[in-house]
Write a protein that holds these residues in place. Sequence first.
Motif, mmCIF file in Angstrom:
data_model
loop_
_atom_site.group_PDB
_atom_site.id
_atom_site.type_symbol
_atom_site.label_atom_id
_atom_site.label_comp_id
_atom_site.label_asym_id
_atom_site.label_seq_id
_atom_site.Cartn_x
_atom_site.Cartn_y
_atom_site.Cartn_z
ATOM 1 N N LYS A 149 0.836 -1.201 0.000
ATOM 2 C CA LYS A 149 0.000 0.000 0.000
ATOM 3 C C LYS A 149 0.871 1.251 0.000
ATOM 4 C CE LYS A 149 -3.974 -2.181 2.211
ATOM 5 N NZ LYS A 149 -4.942 -2.136 3.337
ATOM 6 N N SER A 150 0.427 2.251 -0.759
ATOM 7 C CA SER A 150 1.239 3.439 -0.971
ATOM 8 C C SER A 150 1.585 4.174 0.319
ATOM 9 C CB SER A 150 0.523 4.394 -1.933
ATOM 10 O OG SER A 150 1.306 5.550 -2.173
ATOM 11 N N ALA A 151 0.621 4.358 1.206
ATOM 12 C CA ALA A 151 0.873 5.118 2.437
ATOM 13 C C ALA A 151 1.945 4.445 3.279
ATOM 14 C CB ALA A 151 -0.417 5.278 3.232
ATOM 15 N N GLN A 152 1.840 3.143 3.429
ATOM 16 C CA GLN A 152 2.837 2.408 4.199
ATOM 17 C C GLN A 152 4.179 2.400 3.483
ATOM 18 O OE1 GLN A 152 0.919 -1.395 4.629
ATOM 19 N NE2 GLN A 152 -0.385 -0.707 6.309
ATOM 20 N N ARG A 153 4.126 2.295 2.170
ATOM 21 C CA ARG A 153 5.360 2.295 1.376
ATOM 22 C C ARG A 153 6.104 3.612 1.538
ATOM 23 N NH1 ARG A 153 3.440 0.034 -3.221
ATOM 24 N NH2 ARG A 153 2.756 2.011 -4.071
ATOM 25 N N ARG A 154 5.367 4.726 1.488
ATOM 26 C CA ARG A 154 6.002 6.033 1.645
ATOM 27 C C ARG A 154 6.572 6.226 3.047
ATOM 28 N NH1 ARG A 154 3.436 10.851 -1.895
ATOM 29 N NH2 ARG A 154 3.102 9.714 -3.831
ATOM 30 N N SER A 181 10.224 8.370 -6.098
ATOM 31 C CA SER A 181 10.565 9.688 -6.626
ATOM 32 C C SER A 181 10.040 10.792 -5.716
ATOM 33 C CB SER A 181 9.986 9.847 -8.029
ATOM 34 O OG SER A 181 10.229 11.134 -8.535
ATOM 35 N N GLU A 182 8.807 10.629 -5.241
ATOM 36 C CA GLU A 182 8.186 11.631 -4.393
ATOM 37 C C GLU A 182 8.854 11.702 -3.021
ATOM 38 O OE1 GLU A 182 5.562 14.635 -3.296
ATOM 39 O OE2 GLU A 182 5.826 13.707 -5.269
ATOM 40 N N THR A 183 9.242 10.553 -2.493
ATOM 41 C CA THR A 183 9.761 10.492 -1.124
ATOM 42 C C THR A 183 11.266 10.677 -1.047
ATOM 43 O OG1 THR A 183 7.975 8.941 -0.604
ATOM 44 C CG2 THR A 183 9.763 9.115 0.991
ATOM 45 N N LEU A 186 10.553 11.108 11.643
ATOM 46 C CA LEU A 186 10.822 9.769 11.123
ATOM 47 C C LEU A 186 10.122 8.703 11.970
ATOM 48 C CD1 LEU A 186 14.632 9.986 10.248
ATOM 49 C CD2 LEU A 186 12.746 9.699 8.646
ATOM 50 N N LEU A 187 10.204 8.873 13.291
ATOM 51 C CA LEU A 187 9.563 7.898 14.163
ATOM 52 C C LEU A 187 8.055 7.893 13.991
ATOM 53 C CD1 LEU A 187 11.650 8.265 17.445
ATOM 54 C CD2 LEU A 187 11.426 6.213 16.018
ATOM 55 N N ASP A 188 7.452 9.072 13.868
ATOM 56 C CA ASP A 188 6.003 9.151 13.709
ATOM 57 C C ASP A 188 5.560 8.422 12.440
ATOM 58 O OD1 ASP A 188 5.818 10.557 16.042
ATOM 59 O OD2 ASP A 188 5.602 12.523 15.084
ATOM 60 N N ARG A 189 6.312 8.617 11.351
ATOM 61 C CA ARG A 189 5.967 7.926 10.101
ATOM 62 C C ARG A 189 6.125 6.417 10.269
ATOM 63 N NH1 ARG A 189 9.560 11.859 7.680
ATOM 64 N NH2 ARG A 189 8.415 13.663 6.905
ATOM 65 N N ALA A 190 7.236 6.017 10.862
ATOM 66 C CA ALA A 190 7.486 4.589 11.026
ATOM 67 C C ALA A 190 6.463 3.940 11.959
ATOM 68 C CB ALA A 190 8.901 4.359 11.542
ATOM 69 N N LEU A 191 6.120 4.625 13.032
ATOM 70 C CA LEU A 191 5.178 4.065 14.004
ATOM 71 C C LEU A 191 3.770 3.924 13.443
ATOM 72 C CD1 LEU A 191 6.387 5.977 17.189
ATOM 73 C CD2 LEU A 191 6.402 3.481 16.877
ATOM 74 N N SER A 192 3.467 4.640 12.369
ATOM 75 C CA SER A 192 2.135 4.525 11.773
ATOM 76 C C SER A 192 1.918 3.169 11.118
ATOM 77 C CB SER A 192 1.915 5.646 10.746
ATOM 78 O OG SER A 192 2.762 5.468 9.619
#
Length: 277
Positions: A140-145, A175-177, A238-244
């Motif tokens: 899934k894109s959100a998790q991938r990003r 590319s976006e990330t 970074l942690l907030d993104r990873a923890l999601s």
Amino acid sequence: MTVTGLYIVATPIGNLGDLTPRAAEILREADIVACEDTRVTGKLLSANGISARMIAYHDHSSEQDRARLITLLENGNSVALVSDAGTPLISDPGYKLVRAAVEAGIPVTCAPGPSSPIAALVVSGLPSDRFLFAGYLPAKSAQRRAELSALAGVPATLIFLESTRRLAESLADMSETLGARDAAVARELTKLHEEVRRAPLADLAGQYAAEPAPRGEAVVVVGPPGEDAPAAADLDALLDRALSTMSVRDAAATVAAATGRPRKEVYARALERSGEG
């Protein structure tokens, strides 16, 4: 082959000629060949005139299956572990079996050989002095990003495996990330129709979006961040993104690898950000 024990044997990723003489000898002399799919390995063995007793061992094998192999090893049998293609344990089954063998005091050795991530890296034309193999990204894109964001600060070439039906979307997310980085997509490595495309991420994303999805799987190699890129992104972000998408432990490990900060420090901060601290 002179000793009993567990042999980790690399097999061809496409071209059958890439099976090394030592690997063939081990497969020929082993008491048991543990493999992902007996049909796939059976074809390889048959092509090399090898007759062997095969036992299925794959991602869905149970603890009982693993214990059975350990018992066979403890009783003096030699076991050769192979995957359907390439080097076992590299995005293939085997880690738990190797760990169990080590814990049981069983000799473990390797017959090295083909590996698609390494093959893609060396033909990519991208820096190879420091690299990180990150396996498959989330579907899934959100998790991938989120995962890509956690890897954005790593000062190394990144290597991913990807299904070709998701290739265009994954490249667009990269590319976006990750930004404007040079990259390469390698498919059908060592086979008749081997293809390696080298271009900036955005260009590769556009190319694959404009074409029907090719068959099979691909290896995506992405160059490291430029010299003017920040050494590490903000730790909390970074942690907030990873923890999601990850557990506290996995998020801390991922961000620690991305930033180079001590794992204990990052884990403690991850506990706070998750509300578990």
